[in-house]
Scaffold this motif. Structure first.
Motif, PDB file in Angstrom:
ATOM      1  N   SER A  61       3.425 -10.800  -8.220  1.00 40.72           N
ATOM      2  CA  SER A  61       2.179 -10.724  -7.458  1.00 40.72           C
ATOM      3  C   SER A  61       1.317  -9.567  -7.964  1.00 40.72           C
ATOM      4  CB  SER A  61       2.468 -10.532  -5.975  1.00 40.72           C
ATOM      5  OG  SER A  61       3.079  -9.264  -5.751  1.00 40.72           O
ATOM      6  N   ASP A  62       0.056  -9.541  -7.510  1.00 40.10           N
ATOM      7  CA  ASP A  62      -0.855  -8.463  -7.896  1.00 40.10           C
ATOM      8  C   ASP A  62      -0.324  -7.111  -7.449  1.00 40.10           C
ATOM      9  OD1 ASP A  62      -2.368 -10.563  -8.731  1.00 40.10           O
ATOM     10  OD2 ASP A  62      -4.033 -10.256  -7.333  1.00 40.10           O
ATOM     11  N   ALA A  63       0.249  -7.063  -6.244  1.00 41.54           N
ATOM     12  CA  ALA A  63       0.751  -5.791  -5.713  1.00 41.54           C
ATOM     13  C   ALA A  63       1.921  -5.264  -6.541  1.00 41.54           C
ATOM     14  CB  ALA A  63       1.165  -5.961  -4.254  1.00 41.54           C
ATOM     15  N   ALA A  75       0.583  -4.008  -9.833  1.00 39.03           N
ATOM     16  CA  ALA A  75      -0.154  -2.755  -9.633  1.00 39.03           C
ATOM     17  C   ALA A  75       0.793  -1.581  -9.494  1.00 39.03           C
ATOM     18  CB  ALA A  75      -1.052  -2.879  -8.404  1.00 39.03           C
ATOM     19  N   ARG A  76       1.884  -1.748  -8.740  1.00 38.34           N
ATOM     20  CA  ARG A  76       2.846  -0.655  -8.583  1.00 38.34           C
ATOM     21  C   ARG A  76       3.518  -0.310  -9.907  1.00 38.34           C
ATOM     22  NH1 ARG A  76       3.971  -3.225  -3.549  1.00 38.34           N
ATOM     23  NH2 ARG A  76       5.670  -4.423  -4.497  1.00 38.34           N
ATOM     24  N   ARG A  79      -1.535   1.341 -10.742  1.00 39.82           N
ATOM     25  CA  ARG A  79      -2.928   1.007 -10.469  1.00 39.82           C
ATOM     26  C   ARG A  79      -3.072   0.481  -9.046  1.00 39.82           C
ATOM     27  NH1 ARG A  79      -6.812   2.598 -14.330  1.00 39.82           N
ATOM     28  NH2 ARG A  79      -5.834   2.547 -16.399  1.00 39.82           N
ATOM     29  N   HIS A  80      -4.316   0.360  -8.595  1.00 38.61           N
ATOM     30  CA  HIS A  80      -4.556  -0.232  -7.283  1.00 38.61           C
ATOM     31  C   HIS A  80      -4.475  -1.745  -7.388  1.00 38.61           C
ATOM     32  CE1 HIS A  80      -6.577  -1.278  -3.475  1.00 38.61           C
ATOM     33  NE2 HIS A  80      -6.277  -0.062  -3.095  1.00 38.61           N
ATOM     34  N   ARG A  81      -4.044  -2.373  -6.302  1.00 38.56           N
ATOM     35  CA  ARG A  81      -3.891  -3.825  -6.311  1.00 38.56           C
ATOM     36  C   ARG A  81      -5.207  -4.540  -6.607  1.00 38.56           C
ATOM     37  NH1 ARG A  81      -1.753  -6.133  -0.803  1.00 38.56           N
ATOM     38  NH2 ARG A  81      -3.706  -5.145  -0.169  1.00 38.56           N
ATOM     39  N   SER A  82      -6.319  -4.005  -6.092  1.00 44.13           N
ATOM     40  CA  SER A  82      -7.613  -4.655  -6.330  1.00 44.13           C
ATOM     41  C   SER A  82      -8.012  -4.596  -7.800  1.00 44.13           C
ATOM     42  CB  SER A  82      -8.694  -4.006  -5.465  1.00 44.13           C
ATOM     43  OG  SER A  82      -8.853  -2.636  -5.805  1.00 44.13           O
ATOM     44  N   ILE A  89      -5.992  -4.963 -10.369  1.00 46.00           N
ATOM     45  CA  ILE A  89      -5.319  -6.101 -11.005  1.00 46.00           C
ATOM     46  C   ILE A  89      -5.992  -7.407 -10.590  1.00 46.00           C
ATOM     47  CG2 ILE A  89      -3.109  -7.250 -11.343  1.00 46.00           C
ATOM     48  CD1 ILE A  89      -3.273  -4.348 -12.389  1.00 46.00           C
ATOM     49  N   GLY A  90      -6.354  -7.504  -9.305  1.00 44.81           N
ATOM     50  CA  GLY A  90      -7.012  -8.721  -8.831  1.00 44.81           C
ATOM     51  C   GLY A  90      -8.330  -8.978  -9.531  1.00 44.81           C
TER      52      GLY A  90
END
Length: 390
Positions: A81-83, A86-87, A91-94, A96-97
């Motif tokens: 997943s994006d989250a 990101a971890r 980076r922040h999840r947004s 990656i989104g």
């Protein structure tokens, strides 16, 4: 990318790419490398471009680099997943989104393509909003020509073209185009049409001292309905002075509608000023003229005479408190576009002053939900008188 061998197409392996990149770093020409790998020179040139983009991607920690995009591609293929991605990248999840959204979807994400697109989007200078839309530029210039502020223009455009996003622009974009030398879509001389005519935005100036008037009624005694602007008919007034204070124009602004009336003055004596004001307000129905708020200028020392003749109660502001008649203060600032400081105001006829007032009353106002004072006053003139609260 692929290469040919024995009549078949072979895709370049990671090992092939590593060797090509090492030879490019060593300074070998793409055409020489292409012959050795039996592929086109264009293929090697693309590898060299990707290598250059990767180097650029490591220059800053604020933007995603090529190595991070490769990692995103690998983890997307795993179904993470994006989250989670990101971890792993810190980076922040947004972030990656947005990265995946720019490349249409997860199934279409390719790190090389994503890096090329990011590099293209990062190029500067970018074409500005106004430069790429001549129709929008013409509309803004027309508004500035009418002495509308950038905020009035921006909100009027949204109201006039609600479904045409291409005609929407922020007031800050207009200010930047006027003030920043690097832009210049709007003609620099249009800054003279702005209210302040400044090359930059600065705080307002200081207030003037005023005297006191005998038997004046304080603004503290003004009915609450006036403060709340719940009903029309309550006005604010002041004088605009000309060169050396030898000429003046009386200004009146209705608090609810911001409707403006101007009056030519032959002198500034209290009797003359009150007589002129009484003549001007007599043109309106009684239910639209209930009170008048003035500052502590001696030109209205004969306020009792005015009240006896018109039935309109006069309230005076506290000393050094222009914000207590803010609608009139704002209007007087706008009027300086037409009646500049230091000019002889006696040269303007009443007809000319009425034309100036009509132009101001035609301006859209944020406080009126971008309607204009003339429209609001026309609605009131067609209504029955409002009963006064008990």
């Amino acid at each position: 990318m692929g290469r040919r061998a024995r009549g078949r197409t072979w895709w370049m392996t990671p090992a092939d790419r590593v060797v090509i990149e090492e030879r490019l770093r060593a300074g070998e020409l793409p055409r020489v490398i292409a012959v050795d790998f039996d592929c086109s020179e264009r293929t090697v040139q693309l590898v060299r471009k990707d290598l250059f983009l990767r180097r650029r991607g490591t220059d800053s920690g604020f933007r995603l680099g090529f190595e991070e995009r490769v990692e995103i591609s690998i983890r997307v293929a795993r179904g993470e997943s994006d989250a989670v991605i990101a971890r792993a990248l810190g980076r922040h999840r947004s972030t990656i989104g947005r990265e995946l959204k720019r490349c249409q979807s997860r199934g279409h994400y390719r790190p090389t393509t994503a890096q090329r697109k990011a590099d293209r989007l990062a190029r500067r200078p970018k074409p500005t909003r106004l430069l790429s839309n001549p129709r929008l530029l013409a509309a803004i210039e027309a508004g500035l020509g009418k002495r509308w502020s950038p905020q009035q223009i921006a909100c009027w455009l949204k109201r006039e073209y609600p479904d045409d996003v291409g005609m929407h622009v922020s007031h800050e974009t207009i200010y930047q185009s006027l003030y920043v030398q690097a832009r210049g879509e709007l003609r620099r001389e249009l800054t003279a049409q702005l209210r302040t005519r400044r090359t930059g935005r600065k705080p307002q100036g200081q207030q003037q001292n005023r005297g006191r008037i005998k038997d004046m009624v304080s603004i503290a005694e003004r009915p609450p309905e006036v403060d709340d602007r719940r009903v029309p008919g309550h006005w604010e007034g002041d004088l605009i002075l000309g060169a050396a204070g030898r000429s003046a124009v009386a200004t009146l602004v209705e608090r609810q509608t911001r409707y403006v009336m101007l009056a030519k003055l032959e002198d500034q004596t209290s009797v003359h000023v009150t007589d002129v004001l009484a003549e001007r307000v007599s043109q309106l129905p009684a239910h639209l003229v209930k009170s008048l708020t003035w500052d502590q200028g001696t030109e209205l020392a004969a306020h009792k005479r005015f009240t006896d003749g018109t039935g309109i109660r006069v309230y005076f502001c506290d000393p050094h408190s222009p914000w207590q008649r803010g609608s009139n203060e704002n209007t007087n600032g706008l009027l300086r576009d037409y009646l500049p400081r230091g000019s002889d105001l006696s040269v303007h006829s009443q007809a000319e002053l009425d034309a100036i007032a009509a132009e101001l009353n035609g301006r859209p106002r944020m406080t009126l939900d971008w309607s204009n004072p003339a429209e609001k006053m026309a609605q009131l003139l067609g209504e029955e008188p409002h009963p006064s609260p008990a």
